[in-house]
Design a protein around this motif. Structure first.
Motif, PDB file in Angstrom:
ATOM      1  N   UNK A  88     -46.222  10.642   5.326  1.00  5.54           N
ATOM      2  CA  UNK A  88     -45.678  11.061   6.618  1.00  5.54           C
ATOM      3  C   UNK A  88     -44.207  11.462   6.474  1.00  5.54           C
ATOM      4  N   UNK A  89     -43.485  10.802   5.586  1.00  2.00           N
ATOM      5  CA  UNK A  89     -42.099  11.191   5.335  1.00  2.00           C
ATOM      6  C   UNK A  89     -42.036  12.621   4.813  1.00  2.00           C
ATOM      7  N   UNK A  90     -42.942  12.985   3.922  1.00  5.04           N
ATOM      8  CA  UNK A  90     -42.942  14.335   3.366  1.00  5.04           C
ATOM      9  C   UNK A  90     -43.163  15.383   4.460  1.00  5.04           C
ATOM     10  N   UNK A  91     -44.137  15.128   5.305  1.00  9.28           N
ATOM     11  CA  UNK A  91     -44.416  16.144   6.315  1.00  9.28           C
ATOM     12  C   UNK A  91     -43.357  16.145   7.423  1.00  9.28           C
ATOM     13  N   UNK A  92     -42.781  14.981   7.730  1.00 11.74           N
ATOM     14  CA  UNK A  92     -41.690  14.952   8.711  1.00 11.74           C
ATOM     15  C   UNK A  92     -40.478  15.695   8.160  1.00 11.74           C
ATOM     16  N   UNK A 128     -38.543  -3.537   5.935  1.00  7.67           N
ATOM     17  CA  UNK A 128     -37.742  -2.470   6.536  1.00  7.67           C
ATOM     18  C   UNK A 128     -36.916  -1.768   5.470  1.00  7.67           C
ATOM     19  N   UNK A 129     -36.295  -2.545   4.591  1.00  8.74           N
ATOM     20  CA  UNK A 129     -35.490  -1.941   3.533  1.00  8.74           C
ATOM     21  C   UNK A 129     -36.355  -1.150   2.552  1.00  8.74           C
ATOM     22  N   UNK A 130     -37.555  -1.634   2.309  1.00  5.34           N
ATOM     23  CA  UNK A 130     -38.491  -0.885   1.475  1.00  5.34           C
ATOM     24  C   UNK A 130     -38.860   0.433   2.156  1.00  5.34           C
ATOM     25  N   UNK A 131     -39.076   0.389   3.462  1.00  7.73           N
ATOM     26  CA  UNK A 131     -39.435   1.599   4.207  1.00  7.73           C
ATOM     27  C   UNK A 131     -38.320   2.636   4.146  1.00  7.73           C
ATOM     28  N   UNK A 132     -37.058   2.203   4.268  1.00  6.06           N
ATOM     29  CA  UNK A 132     -35.945   3.144   4.164  1.00  6.06           C
ATOM     30  C   UNK A 132     -35.964   3.831   2.795  1.00  6.06           C
ATOM     31  N   UNK A 133     -36.217   3.042   1.764  1.00  8.00           N
ATOM     32  CA  UNK A 133     -36.250   3.586   0.411  1.00  8.00           C
ATOM     33  C   UNK A 133     -37.384   4.601   0.257  1.00  8.00           C
ATOM     34  N   UNK A 134     -38.561   4.242   0.754  1.00 11.14           N
ATOM     35  CA  UNK A 134     -39.718   5.121   0.629  1.00 11.14           C
ATOM     36  C   UNK A 134     -39.476   6.436   1.360  1.00 11.14           C
ATOM     37  N   UNK A 135     -38.947   6.351   2.562  1.00 13.47           N
ATOM     38  CA  UNK A 135     -38.739   7.573   3.342  1.00 13.47           C
ATOM     39  C   UNK A 135     -37.694   8.470   2.691  1.00 13.47           C
ATOM     40  N   UNK A 136     -36.561   7.894   2.334  1.00 11.19           N
ATOM     41  CA  UNK A 136     -35.476   8.696   1.756  1.00 11.19           C
ATOM     42  C   UNK A 136     -35.906   9.371   0.465  1.00 11.19           C
ATOM     43  N   UNK A 137     -36.739   8.699  -0.318  1.00 16.72           N
ATOM     44  CA  UNK A 137     -37.157   9.222  -1.620  1.00 16.72           C
ATOM     45  C   UNK A 137     -37.980  10.506  -1.498  1.00 16.72           C
ATOM     46  N   UNK A 138     -38.511  10.776  -0.320  1.00 15.90           N
ATOM     47  CA  UNK A 138     -39.307  11.983  -0.118  1.00 15.90           C
ATOM     48  C   UNK A 138     -38.486  13.123   0.473  1.00 15.90           C
TER      49      UNK A 138
END
Length: 615
Positions: free
Chosen positions: A416-420, A444-454
């Motif tokens: 979802x991060x990629x398409x957003x 939450x901190x893991x989620x920030x990392x996952x999103x930013x990485x895309x």
């Protein structure tokens, strides 16, 4: 678009294909699966019609108006469904009198001049039109809900038979008829397809779940007629409440699917449940005429935001700075309906003071480019130099809970991060905000990392906590994007919210101005280190102007506050806060705030990014 490269794009396409095959979801992967490109769309598509016919009401009886609203929604939905299936060539526009939506239609007709207007018909004439064309094959009979309680409440004794009728309408091509209108339906020669007045939502789901579209779900209070046209056109299952079959529907729905409407009840519980199964809440329950507005949007390029050029900043100015950002930008129906020029909009985009100070508008451009790009175009065309946009999540979900009940939760969030990000990159929106359950939790901190990485070029992530927006107190986390650049995750330090002065860093504009000033003047702060914080301004909090030192004086009872002389919400109270700040504190856009945070953290890296900056 996200610049992930061919290999990662192919992995994404293979993953999508596998998920769809496994779940049997009727999702169109389309050209993205063939080319390896990122598909930034999560809403279904609607075929562009050759014509549009309008319809209004044939009754002024308030007792029957809701029944006619429901009827018209089903006719519009069946017309849209038949157009998607190649059995029809026109859509229905239901008159609402809303100044913004009427403008969106005018702009759409200008954008797609091949569409012709084919007149206005009253409801039963419209029904007859589609009976004659073989599009309406009969009706489903339901009973109006008369339970006691407020809309969106999970009321005791609620009658959801209209949701059963809505669900079946898209499967069997029937309009939905409230029992008091049945004599008219019979007079027009319509055939009863099924009496669903004693049928439950659970029965409907268990009986027909193999036929419903698993890529979209509609959750809608049975009192609300809105968006049933989309549900019917897309053959979506429609339900309301937290009882059965909700526990079975959530895992059945394909991951990364939008939830049309709003399921009411406790907001956090409702959104947490859908988040855990990897779905997107959309706040569309009051939306109107979406089949027309979303038709052909997969071929429309989104408008572009006017971004801040960091090369124009005065880096010698070492004063502390603060940004103000509005809440509720994830509310699609608001942006598509009353945010701009309605009476309500006068508190927000239509505020005559807009542009007076730098301000961050949280927004749902990622949704609107798929559902109503004309709203986005209007925002961009009327954007002042002091208006900035912050994408609010790419849907309403809690990123630390996203997909938690699925085996591949982090890959779902990454997808979802990629398409957003693909959508954000197209519109040049470089800042995203998230509502989280606990801002500093491990997930939450893991989620920030996952999103930013895309992402590549994401300027920053703004986070606020669901309970006490200001709980993060301005704490900053650092994550890396796809290129290895450091991206700040900045929590809200303050919130402007009525009747919360008892909390630290939350309350009236006057109180927040005082706390900002005291924080900046705090002698404990490192010498020469300016503070860079942001304030989240609750969009629905009313205040009254109250010059002076009494910080509680700006509060007022929220009931009927809209008719209180001088009362204001939205943009105006923020200007009151800004006016109380000393010259030692600059008001800046969210973009400038993030650039300065990055420069303070990593000067060399930030200077390189500025030198290579382009929009």
């Amino acid at each position: 678009m996200n610049r992930n490269g061919q290999t990662r794009g192919n992995r994404f396409s293979v993953f999508v294909a596998a998920i769809l095959a496994l779940l049997g979801a009727s999702v169109r992967v389309g050209a993205a699966a063939e080319t390896g490109a990122i598909d930034s769309r999560w809403w279904p598509t609607q075929v562009v019609p050759k014509g549009i016919v309008r319809s209004g009401h044939s009754t002024n009886d308030p007792d029957q108006r809701a029944a006619y609203d429901m009827l018209l929604q089903s006719v519009a939905g069946l017309a849209a469904k038949a157009t998607n299936e190649g059995r029809n060539e026109e859509l229905v526009w239901v008159d609402t009198g809303n100044i913004d939506t009427e403008d969106w239609l005018a702009r759409r007709l200008k954008r797609q001049p091949q569409i012709e207007l084919r007149g206005t018909l009253e409801p039963w004439a419209l029904v007859n039109r589609y009976v004659q064309r073989g599009i309406v094959k009969g009706y489903f009979l339901y009973r109006a809900d008369t339970s006691r309680g407020e809309p969106n409440d999970h009321r005791r004794g609620i009658d959801c038979s209209v949701n059963v009728a809505t669900s079946l309408a898209g499967l069997f091509d029937g309009i939905i008829v409230e029992e008091r209108l049945e004599p008219l339906a019979r007079a027009y020669g319509l055939r009863l397809l099924m009496d669903v007045r004693n049928k439950t939502q659970e029965w409907c789901f268990e009986t027909y779940k193999h036929r419903f579209n698993r890529a979209i779900l509609c959750t809608q209070d049975p009192r609300k007629p809105n968006v049933r046209d989309v549900a019917i056109a897309q053959k979506a299952f429609t339900m309301f409440g937290d009882a059965k079959p909700l526990d079975a529907v959530m895992p059945w729905l394909a991951p990364l699917s939008p939830i049309l409407g709003w399921n009411g009840g406790d907001e956090f519980k409702t959104t947490a449940l859908s988040s855990r199964w990897g779905h997107l809440q959309t706040s569309t329950d009051w939306g109107s005429n979406l089949p027309v507005l979303m038709a052909g949007t997969e071929k429309i390029e989104p408008g572009r935001v006017k971004p801040l050029d960091p090369r124009t900043l005065d880096w010698t100015d070492a004063r502390s700075a603060v940004s103000f950002i509005s809440t509720d930008g994830d509310n699609v129906q608001w942006f598509a309906g009353n945010f701009f020029r309605s009476r309500e909009g006068a508190s927000y985009w239509g505020n005559p003071l807009r542009g007076k100070i730098p301000f961050g508008w949280s927004c749902c451009f990622a949704h609107l480019t798929q559902l109503c790009p004309e709203a986005t175009d209007y925002a961009l065309a009327t954007q002042t130099a002091n208006d900035s946009f912050v994408e609010w999540g790419g849907g309403y979900y809690y990123p630390e809970l996203f997909g938690a009940d699925r085996a591949n939760r982090w890959e779902l969030l990454a997808q979802h991060a990629r398409r957003t990000w693909a959508t954000m990159h197209k519109s040049q929106t470089r800042v995203i905000g998230f509502n989280v359950g606990k801002f500093d939790s491990r997930d939450a901190q893991k989620a920030y990392e996952v999103f930013a990485r895309e992402t590549s070029g994401l300027l920053g992530i703004l986070v606020f906590q669901y309970d006490r927006y200001e709980a993060g107190a301005g704490r900053i986390f650092w994550v890396k994007d796809r290129d290895g650049a450091d991206v700040p995750v900045v929590s809200a330090r303050y919130s402007i919210w009525n009747h919360t002065n008892a909390r630290a860093r939350s309350g009236t504009p006057a109180k927040i101005a005082r706390e900002i000033r005291q924080t900046v003047e705090d002698k404990k702060a490192p010498a020469g280190s300016p503070r860079y914080d942001w304030v989240i301004a609750h969009a629905w909090s009313w205040f009254r102007p109250a010059p002076g030192t009494d910080e509680d004086a700006e509060n007022l009872p929220q009931e009927n506050a809209g008719v209180t002389p001088g009362a204001a919400r939205g943009y105006t109270p923020v200007t009151w806060c800004a006016e109380r700040l000393p010259t030692s504190v600059r008001i800046v856009s969210p973009e400038e705030l993030l650039w300065r945070i990055r420069m303070q953290y990593g000067k060399e890296q930030t200077q390189k990014l500025i030198q290579s900056w382009s929009h």
